[in-house]
Design an enzyme around this catalytic site. Structure first.
Site, PDB file in Angstrom:
ATOM      1  N   GLU A  55      22.301  23.149  19.493  1.00 34.74           N
ATOM      2  CA  GLU A  55      21.072  22.555  18.925  1.00 34.74           C
ATOM      3  C   GLU A  55      21.435  21.690  17.708  1.00 34.74           C
ATOM      4  OE1 GLU A  55      18.426  25.517  17.236  1.00 34.74           O
ATOM      5  OE2 GLU A  55      16.655  24.288  17.641  1.00 34.74           O
ATOM      6  N   LYS A 103      12.013  21.150  23.010  1.00 34.70           N
ATOM      7  CA  LYS A 103      11.850  22.578  22.657  1.00 34.70           C
ATOM      8  C   LYS A 103      10.375  22.952  22.596  1.00 34.70           C
ATOM      9  CE  LYS A 103      13.473  25.813  19.053  1.00 34.70           C
ATOM     10  NZ  LYS A 103      14.146  25.868  17.735  1.00 34.70           N
ATOM     11  N   CYS A 139      17.299  27.356  21.768  1.00 33.70           N
ATOM     12  CA  CYS A 139      17.313  28.330  20.671  1.00 33.70           C
ATOM     13  C   CYS A 139      16.171  29.352  20.699  1.00 33.70           C
ATOM     14  CB  CYS A 139      17.377  27.578  19.346  1.00 33.70           C
ATOM     15  SG  CYS A 139      18.020  28.600  17.995  1.00 33.70           S
TER      16      CYS A 139
HETATM   17  N1  LIG Z   1      16.958  29.163  14.893  1.00 35.77           N
HETATM   18  C1  LIG Z   1      16.105  29.425  15.882  1.00 35.77           C
HETATM   19  O1  LIG Z   1      15.425  28.532  16.406  1.00 35.77           O
HETATM   20  C2  LIG Z   1      15.948  30.800  16.413  1.00 35.77           C
HETATM   21  C3  LIG Z   1      16.568  31.965  15.719  1.00 35.77           C
HETATM   22  O2  LIG Z   1      17.436  31.863  14.858  1.00 35.77           O
HETATM   23  C4  LIG Z   1      16.033  33.270  16.136  1.00 35.77           C
HETATM   24  O3  LIG Z   1      15.227  33.329  17.086  1.00 35.77           O
HETATM   25  O4  LIG Z   1      16.391  34.277  15.522  1.00 35.77           O
END
Ligand SMILES: NC(=O)CC(=O)C(=O)O
Length: 264
Positions: A40, A110, A151
């Protein structure tokens, strides 16, 4: 199909981030990977005030990774980048997939935004600057249906079930998972998504510190549909590779047909 996860530590210098990403893609191609997956926010992971201007999905970022895919002759999942959003205050957090001919073949934005306050540990309001995507995407990569996600999406099993029902055999998760949550949740969630959907999971993460106060967990990994971790990157800027065995996936689905036995 051999795949590579590329683990980065993107910071404020966009050009340097892209140089390191290109270097890891070259290593992935050199290791025989047919598909390389970046994490990401490859382009920039730093304070909001110094963020580069967001770009369109056919801007410089896309051209850079399209060229890399073509020159290296591999499929490239370019993690995600800051795409111009629906208004001046919001971008999209967007993944692009390129074929070995350098063509953009899939785009995913996302869906689930990381709005979290964990006292003294994590304070993050992604929706203040990012607009959510609205579409699920199964991309065809080297003839294999691949479900896309980013993520925080990982915490929403209904997204992955939808991707599996739509035919996905591989699930991709580029991430910048936080250290605080990652050390307890990252591997458990990835293995659960692999087991419950009987899919390979390819998860590429950011690693280490990012200004102003974010530390990412790393531990990029490839997991098979039985939930076995096939490869895991060490705590470094590096790659890890694994071979996906589609007949094994078919055997697992035939012998333990939990996907086919769904009643809801
Ligand atoms: N950083 C994210 O988008 C998600 C994350 O770090 C988590 O779900 O914990």
């Amino acid at each position: 199909m051999r795949v590579a996860v590329c683990q980065l530590n993107s910071r404020e210098d966009r050009d340097q981030n892209l140089r390191v990403a290109r270097d890891l893609l070259e290593r992935a191609a050199g290791a025989g990977a047919e598909l390389a997956v970046l994490p990401e926010y490859v382009d920039y992971l730093g304070p909001g005030k110094t963020a580069p201007k967001p770009e369109s999905a056919d801007g410089e970022f896309a051209q850079f990774f399209g060229r890399a895919a073509r020159e290296l002759g591999i499929w490239v999942h370019a993690g995600s980048f800051h795409e111009s959003g629906p208004d001046d205050e919001h971008t999209y957090n967007t993944s692009l997939v390129f074929s070995p001919q350098g063509e953009l073949t899939a785009t995913y934005r996302k869906i689930h935004l990381y709005d979290v306050e964990i006292a003294g540990r994590v304070s993050y309001q992604e929706s203040r600057s990012v607009a959510p995507g609205a579409e699920t995407v199964v991309a065809e990569i080297a003839g294999v249906p691949v479900g896309l996600s980013i993520c925080y999406d990982l915490r929403f099993p209904e997204l992955y079930r939808r991707l599996a029902i739509a035919g996905a055999r591989v699930l991709v998760v580029p991430a910048a998972f936080m250290m605080h949550t990652g050390r307890d949740h990252w591997e458990v969630l990835l293995r659960a998504r692999a087991i419950e959907n009987q899919c390979y999971v390819i998860a590429a993460g950011q690693i280490g510190d990012h200004e102003p106060s974010r530390t990412c967990f790393g531990r990029s990994m490839v997991i098979d549909p039985w939930g076995t971790v096939l490869a895991q990157a060490p705590d470094d800027i590096t790659i890890a590779t694994a071979d996906l065995d589609m007949p094994r996936l078919d055997r697992i689905r035939a012998e333990l047909p939990s996907l086919a036995n769904r009643r809801l």
